[in-house]
Design a protein around this motif. Structure first.
Motif, PDB file in Angstrom:
ATOM      1  N   GLY A 579       2.316  -3.555   2.280  1.00 39.54           N
ATOM      2  CA  GLY A 579       2.419  -4.323   0.419  1.00 39.54           C
ATOM      3  C   GLY A 579       3.297  -4.821   0.666  1.00 39.54           C
ATOM      4  N   VAL A 580       4.556  -4.774   0.219  1.00 36.85           N
ATOM      5  CA  VAL A 580       5.835  -4.607  -0.080  1.00 36.85           C
ATOM      6  C   VAL A 580       6.537  -4.441   1.189  1.00 36.85           C
ATOM      7  N   HIS A 581       7.328  -3.489   1.409  1.00 41.21           N
ATOM      8  CA  HIS A 581       7.992  -3.998   2.142  1.00 41.21           C
ATOM      9  C   HIS A 581       7.430  -3.633   4.204  1.00 41.21           C
ATOM     10  N   ALA A 582       5.922  -3.055   4.067  1.00 41.83           N
ATOM     11  CA  ALA A 582       5.489  -2.559   5.704  1.00 41.83           C
ATOM     12  C   ALA A 582       4.325  -3.301   4.820  1.00 41.83           C
ATOM     13  N   PRO A 583       3.569  -3.896   6.552  1.00 43.99           N
ATOM     14  CA  PRO A 583       3.207  -5.062   6.613  1.00 43.99           C
ATOM     15  C   PRO A 583       1.583  -3.993   6.569  1.00 43.99           C
ATOM     16  N   TYR A 584       0.489  -5.068   6.370  1.00 47.80           N
ATOM     17  CA  TYR A 584      -0.901  -4.523   6.095  1.00 47.80           C
ATOM     18  C   TYR A 584      -2.077  -5.343   6.900  1.00 47.80           C
ATOM     19  N   GLU A 585      -2.124  -4.753   8.543  1.00 45.96           N
ATOM     20  CA  GLU A 585      -2.707  -5.247   9.503  1.00 45.96           C
ATOM     21  C   GLU A 585      -3.944  -5.159   9.138  1.00 45.96           C
ATOM     22  N   LYS A 586      -4.823  -6.281   8.379  1.00 45.61           N
ATOM     23  CA  LYS A 586      -6.395  -6.651   8.766  1.00 45.61           C
ATOM     24  C   LYS A 586      -7.299  -6.320   9.786  1.00 45.61           C
ATOM     25  N   PRO A 587      -8.085  -5.496   9.644  1.00 46.51           N
ATOM     26  CA  PRO A 587      -9.209  -5.253  10.928  1.00 46.51           C
ATOM     27  C   PRO A 587      -9.640  -6.297  11.675  1.00 46.51           C
ATOM     28  N   VAL A 588      -9.270  -6.577  12.682  1.00 52.49           N
ATOM     29  CA  VAL A 588     -10.181  -7.391  13.634  1.00 52.49           C
ATOM     30  C   VAL A 588     -11.208  -7.743  13.286  1.00 52.49           C
ATOM     31  N   ARG A 589     -11.819  -6.999  13.409  1.00 50.03           N
ATOM     32  CA  ARG A 589     -13.576  -6.778  13.247  1.00 50.03           C
ATOM     33  C   ARG A 589     -14.031  -5.048  12.445  1.00 50.03           C
ATOM     34  N   PRO A 590     -14.544  -5.127  11.231  1.00 48.41           N
ATOM     35  CA  PRO A 590     -14.667  -4.592  10.688  1.00 48.41           C
ATOM     36  C   PRO A 590     -16.093  -4.170  10.398  1.00 48.41           C
ATOM     37  N   ASP A 591     -16.557  -2.915  10.570  1.00 48.39           N
ATOM     38  CA  ASP A 591     -18.457  -3.613  10.455  1.00 48.39           C
ATOM     39  C   ASP A 591     -18.333  -3.517   9.146  1.00 48.39           C
ATOM     40  N   ILE A 592     -18.136  -3.381   8.122  1.00 50.54           N
ATOM     41  CA  ILE A 592     -18.531  -3.794   7.050  1.00 50.54           C
ATOM     42  C   ILE A 592     -16.831  -4.223   6.148  1.00 50.54           C
ATOM     43  N   THR A 593     -16.502  -5.464   5.399  1.00 50.58           N
ATOM     44  CA  THR A 593     -15.800  -6.312   4.533  1.00 50.58           C
ATOM     45  C   THR A 593     -16.101  -6.390   2.984  1.00 50.58           C
ATOM     46  N   LEU A 594     -15.626  -5.824   2.155  1.00 51.30           N
ATOM     47  CA  LEU A 594     -15.951  -5.943   0.722  1.00 51.30           C
ATOM     48  C   LEU A 594     -15.045  -6.084  -0.330  1.00 51.30           C
ATOM     49  N   ARG A 595     -15.175  -6.886  -0.748  1.00 58.44           N
ATOM     50  CA  ARG A 595     -14.731  -8.195  -1.545  1.00 58.44           C
ATOM     51  C   ARG A 595     -14.598  -7.576  -2.433  1.00 58.44           C
TER      52      ARG A 595
END
Lengths: 631, 276
Positions: A579-595
């Protein structure tokens, strides 16, 4: 390489006299074109300066105005019946990529040193580059002896220091010669001003060099560049990278493993070719027309190459952005190309001292080098550089630009013991208890809920709440805590990228065992890389794997900062922080997304439970808890 | 047992040069959607065309472009049309008609003329046909700025050459990605010398224009536009003579080309804008 020509790169620190040396060589042997000489004379007269030999090479206006070399120049030179290609390179640190470009084709090197200044940063950097490129024929020329009063002691001191340094990094010089390029001393003729020097002048020493030759005994490698259809024939065009290609020879294509015989060797207007050797660009036809594509490599039957998706290499980085873990690159070797990611940096060469040191972070800055492990997105064919040079060197492309060059030290199977683990399903069958039997006993199937998201997104809170809720409804459930596991089974692992990858791999295996045992398991790890999550899904089994994306904007996570880690990362106390130096790759097709910036943990857990019920994962045990509903 | 025939140094050298060039040509054809090659009918681009046919087993799988300034020597045009028909080339001839109509000529400024009739003509063609790679037969030993070129040399959308920041090029791994509207100059003959080209022409028996051979004590060492190209004093009437002559000559090949001498750094100025 061409004919018996010896290619010599001229390296060394800024202003130590590289271009002057080459210009002087050409002039003193009558090989400077008269019209070019005239042009330089005119230009120097205009500025009221003495004749600049370097201007023969430094042709750009900017180079002549500033008296610097920006890019490498190649110029042919013959002396004593031998042909040379002199490759003049820039000394400035910021033009190191141009030095590497020039040096990458050299058989030998002259490294220049200023007798007054001695060893400087770029001397060390260039020497390391030459060592990496495998250039072992090295001559050191100690230049500007006129400014050091032709002093034998000064020369001896520099010779000792430079010779010692080069020997330490594996390229001891064949000769160290005192010269003055500007006045042409000890270049072609021996200088009467340095009677104490007993060796040959520089040009004479060059005659003793031998071009590196392939013996033809190297293992056979034929790299397919393209496939053409011509006159009803399928011609596989390629280059013999090492060894000898023979008509009728049985070959195997890697990585596909298809095998057949070479039917013919094809070249335009040259029928009946029986062999082709190292460097030859020819076409072949095959006894069986196999669907072989660009990038595949034909090898001999008993001359297997390495086929692996891991590479351990020594790399020189030239990109504007540092080489970092997590960022995607293209890896190119011969005609092969694959996506690639830096796993870890084992050591870097310190920019000031140029000594090897342990890597404090998994990154290599521009103009630095180090030993790294790379993960490719598919297995490629390669050799160790020391065994087959052409199949053991590669470049990394960042975006559209070639940004790094490397030589392969080996594959890294040994460093990744987990990669050899056999299919776990064998164990389940051996146990004699079926999945169905376990399901019946527990009242529900085994499964894994894989929570992924940024630090502070709420994974742990949800995991604890969900564990409690499922336990209350009668599900055999266990939440795996990343920290607890690091105290136990993973206590040998640190926080380098390689260790992080291994951490996730072991967690996947453990989660897989839990779900095989018929239990419900919840994991709460950042797991920022799609590739790692994909591997977890494969390990656990897609049917039992539920990927839950705990989605929360970075600003919100950073504001929450439950463990104060973001603050530490911003202060630079923690490196490689997702999040600060290293990237976070969002899941392409998660089973569930929680906002989780919009809903609280209770609502999030409810969403997961609803999903589980819909999929029949909570089985007969899934009775509703009225108390929970009320909350 | 048959003894192997001894192979001369020259044969080995030419074979290695040929291999390197063929590798580059095949790479360009494979990596780019729409490549084209420039053919000036000079000895270098004739050698390049031969290497292209060799790379593709006799075919020439992309268009061959001649930029016609209308000031070319008539022998060149005749040679062009004859060989294009004989070898089945997809010949594309372009002229900068607007500039010609506006009266651009060497008499009104050599650099301006080269830029308009060659550079701009090529730029318009690339824009129209969307060629994203152009193969051409420049060599390092021709002049100083070419000596610093890459085999795959990117040009921006405005045709500019960013010579201060060229991409690294090592181990035949070339810059093969270009941005929208930009293109890559591909230089398969970059590492050849003038003598190499002649030796290769001799070995392969490649047809070349007769203007290269001495007549009445004069021959063209380099071919270009009639007003800007001067012949040299020479008695070299055969390829063998030319190769011998090159061993002793002490002027550079382009000494007879007027645009190279039109002011300081003339060739750099031309090439930064996209000249070949």
């Amino acid at each position: 390489m061409a004919g018996n020509e010896i290619k010599i790169v001229i390296a060394g620190h800024v202003d130590h006299g590289k271009s002057t040396l080459v210009g002087r060589f050409l002039c003193d042997t009558g090989q400077m074109p008269a019209d070019r000489k005239e042009k330089i004379e005119k230009r120097c007269k205009k500025d009221g300066k003495r004749f600049e030999f370097a201007f023969l090479l430094d042709a750009f206006e900017e180079e002549q105005d500033q008296g610097i070399t920006i890019d490498a120049t190649e110029i042919r030179w013959s002396f004593g019946g031998k042909r040379f290609l002199l490759i003049d390179t820039p000394g400035h640190r910021e033009f190191s990529k141009n030095m590497v470009t020039g040096a990458s084709k050299a058989d030998a090197a002259i490294i220049l040193l200023d007798a007054g200044e001695g060893i400087r940063e770029q001397f060390r950097r260039h020497s390391h580059i030459l060592a990496m490129l495998g250039i072992e024929n090295i001559i050191v020329a100690v230049n500007k002896m006129d400014l050091a009063a032709y002093n034998a002691r000064r020369f001896a001191a520099i010779k000792k220091e430079a010779g010692g340094f080069l020997a330490r990094i594996g390229i001891p010089p064949a000769a160290v010669i005192p010269i003055c390029a500007l006045h042409g001393e000890n270049l072609v003729q021996k200088s009467p001003r340095m009677p104490w020097y007993a060796g040959k002048p520089l040009a004479g020493a060059l005659l003793d060099l031998k071009a590196t030759r392939n013996t033809g005994l190297e293992p056979f490698r034929f790299s397919i560049q393209d496939v053409y259809k011509s006159g009803g024939k399928r011609i596989y065009a390629g280059r013999v990278e090492s060894g000898i290609l023979r008509k009728g020879r049985e070959v195997e294509f890697l990585p596909s493993g298809k095998g057949t015989c070479v039917k013919t060797i094809e070249k335009w207007r040259e029928p009946g070719i029986k062999t082709a050797k190292h460097g030859d660009c020819v076409g072949i036809t095959l006894a069986e027309p196999l669907p072989v594509e660009r990038g595949e490599v034909a090898v001999g039957r008993k001359q297997r190459a390495i086929v692996s998706d891991l590479v351990r290499a020594n790399i020189f980085w030239m990109g504007d952005q540092p080489l970092t873990a997590g960022r995607g690159y293209k890896f190119r070797l011969a005609a092969q190309e694959a996506g690639c990611r830096l796993v870890s940096v084992e050591n870097v060469i310190d920019a000031d001292t140029f000594e090897k040191m342990d890597a404090s972070e998994d990154a290599i800055a521009r103009n630095n080098m180090g030993d790294v492990t790379l993960q490719l997105d598919r297995p490629l064919v390669y050799d160790e550089f020391s065994k087959v040079a052409a199949m053991g060197r590669f470049v990394l492309v960042d975006g559209e630009r070639v940004s790094g060059g490397g030589i392969i030290l080996g594959d890294t199977r040994a460093g990744f013991p987990g990669r050899e683990i056999k299919d776990r399903k064998v164990f389940t069958e051996k146990s004699g208890i079926t999945k169905e039997a376990r399901k019946k006993r527990n009242g529900h199937p085994g499964f894994a809920i894989w929570l992924t998201g940024l630090p502070g997104s709420g994974k742990s809170t949800i995991a604890r709440e969900l564990e409690k809720r499922l336990f209350e409804t009668g599900v055999q459930v266990y939440a795996l805590d990343g920290d607890n596991i690091r105290h136990g089974i993973n206590r040998d692992l640190g926080f380098s990228s390689a260790d992080r990858a291994e951490n996730i791999r072991r967690l996947s295996e453990i989660a897989g065992l839990f779900s095989d045992a018929g239990l419900a398991v919840i994991t709460a790890f950042i797991s920022p890389f799609e590739s790692d999550r994909k591997k977890a899904r494969e390990t656990i089994g897609a049917a039992n794997f539920i990927e839950v994306f705990v989605d929360c904007p970075l600003e919100v996570c950073e504001k929450r900062d439950p463990k104060g880690l973001y603050k530490k990362a911003r202060r630079g106390e923690i490196l490689n922080f997702t999040g600060v130096h290293a990237p976070y790759e969002k899941p392409v097709r998660p089973d569930i997304t929680l906002r989780t910036d919009k809903i609280d943990a209770i609502a999030a857990v409810k969403k997961i439970i609803d999903f589980l019920e819909r999929k029949g994962k909570t089985g007969t045990s899934g009775r509703r808890d009225p108390a929970y509903e009320k909350k | 047992m048959k003894r192997p025939i001894p192979v001369s140094d020259e044969t080995i050298r030419l074979r290695e040069l040929e291999n390197e060039s063929i590798y580059i040509i095949r790479e360009a054809y494979r990596k780019f959607k729409k490549p084209a090659m420039l053919w000036s009918m000079g000895k270098d681009s004739c050698a390049l065309l031969w290497l292209v046919r060799k790379a593709f087993f006799g075919r020439t799988p992309f268009p061959v472009v001649h930029i016609d300034t209308t000031y070319k020597m008539p022998e060149m045009i005749k040679f062009r049309d004859e060989k294009a028909a004989q070898w089945g080339l997809d010949l594309v001839v372009v002229k900068n008609r607007a500039a010609l109509k506006a009266g651009i000529s060497p008499a009104r400024g050599k650099l301006k003329c080269c830029t308009a009739l060659k550079t701009h003509a090529l730029r318009e063609l690339l824009k129209k046909e969307k060629y994203n790679a152009v193969l051409l037969a420049i060599r390092r030993d021709e002049e100083g700025t070419r000596a610093k070129e890459r085999c795959f040399s990117p040009r921006g959308g405005g045709f500019e050459w960013d010579f201060k920041d060229q991409p690294p090029e090592l181990w035949d791994q070339f810059q093969t990605d270009s941005r929208e509207g930009a293109h890559i100059r591909v230089h398969p003959l970059l590492h050849w010398t003038e003598a190499d080209v002649w030796k290769y022409i001799r070995q392969e028996n490649i047809p070349v224009i007769k203007l290269y051979f001495a007549k009445n004590g004069k021959r063209y060492r380099s071919l270009g536009c009639l007003p800007c190209t001067a012949p040299i004093n020479s008695r070299a009437a055969t390829i063998d003579d030319i190769i011998l002559e090159l061993e002793t000559i002490l002027t550079s090949e382009r000494a007879g080309r007027a645009q190279d001498k039109a002011g300081d750094y003339a060739m750099q100025k031309l090439r930064v804008e996209g000249y070949m």
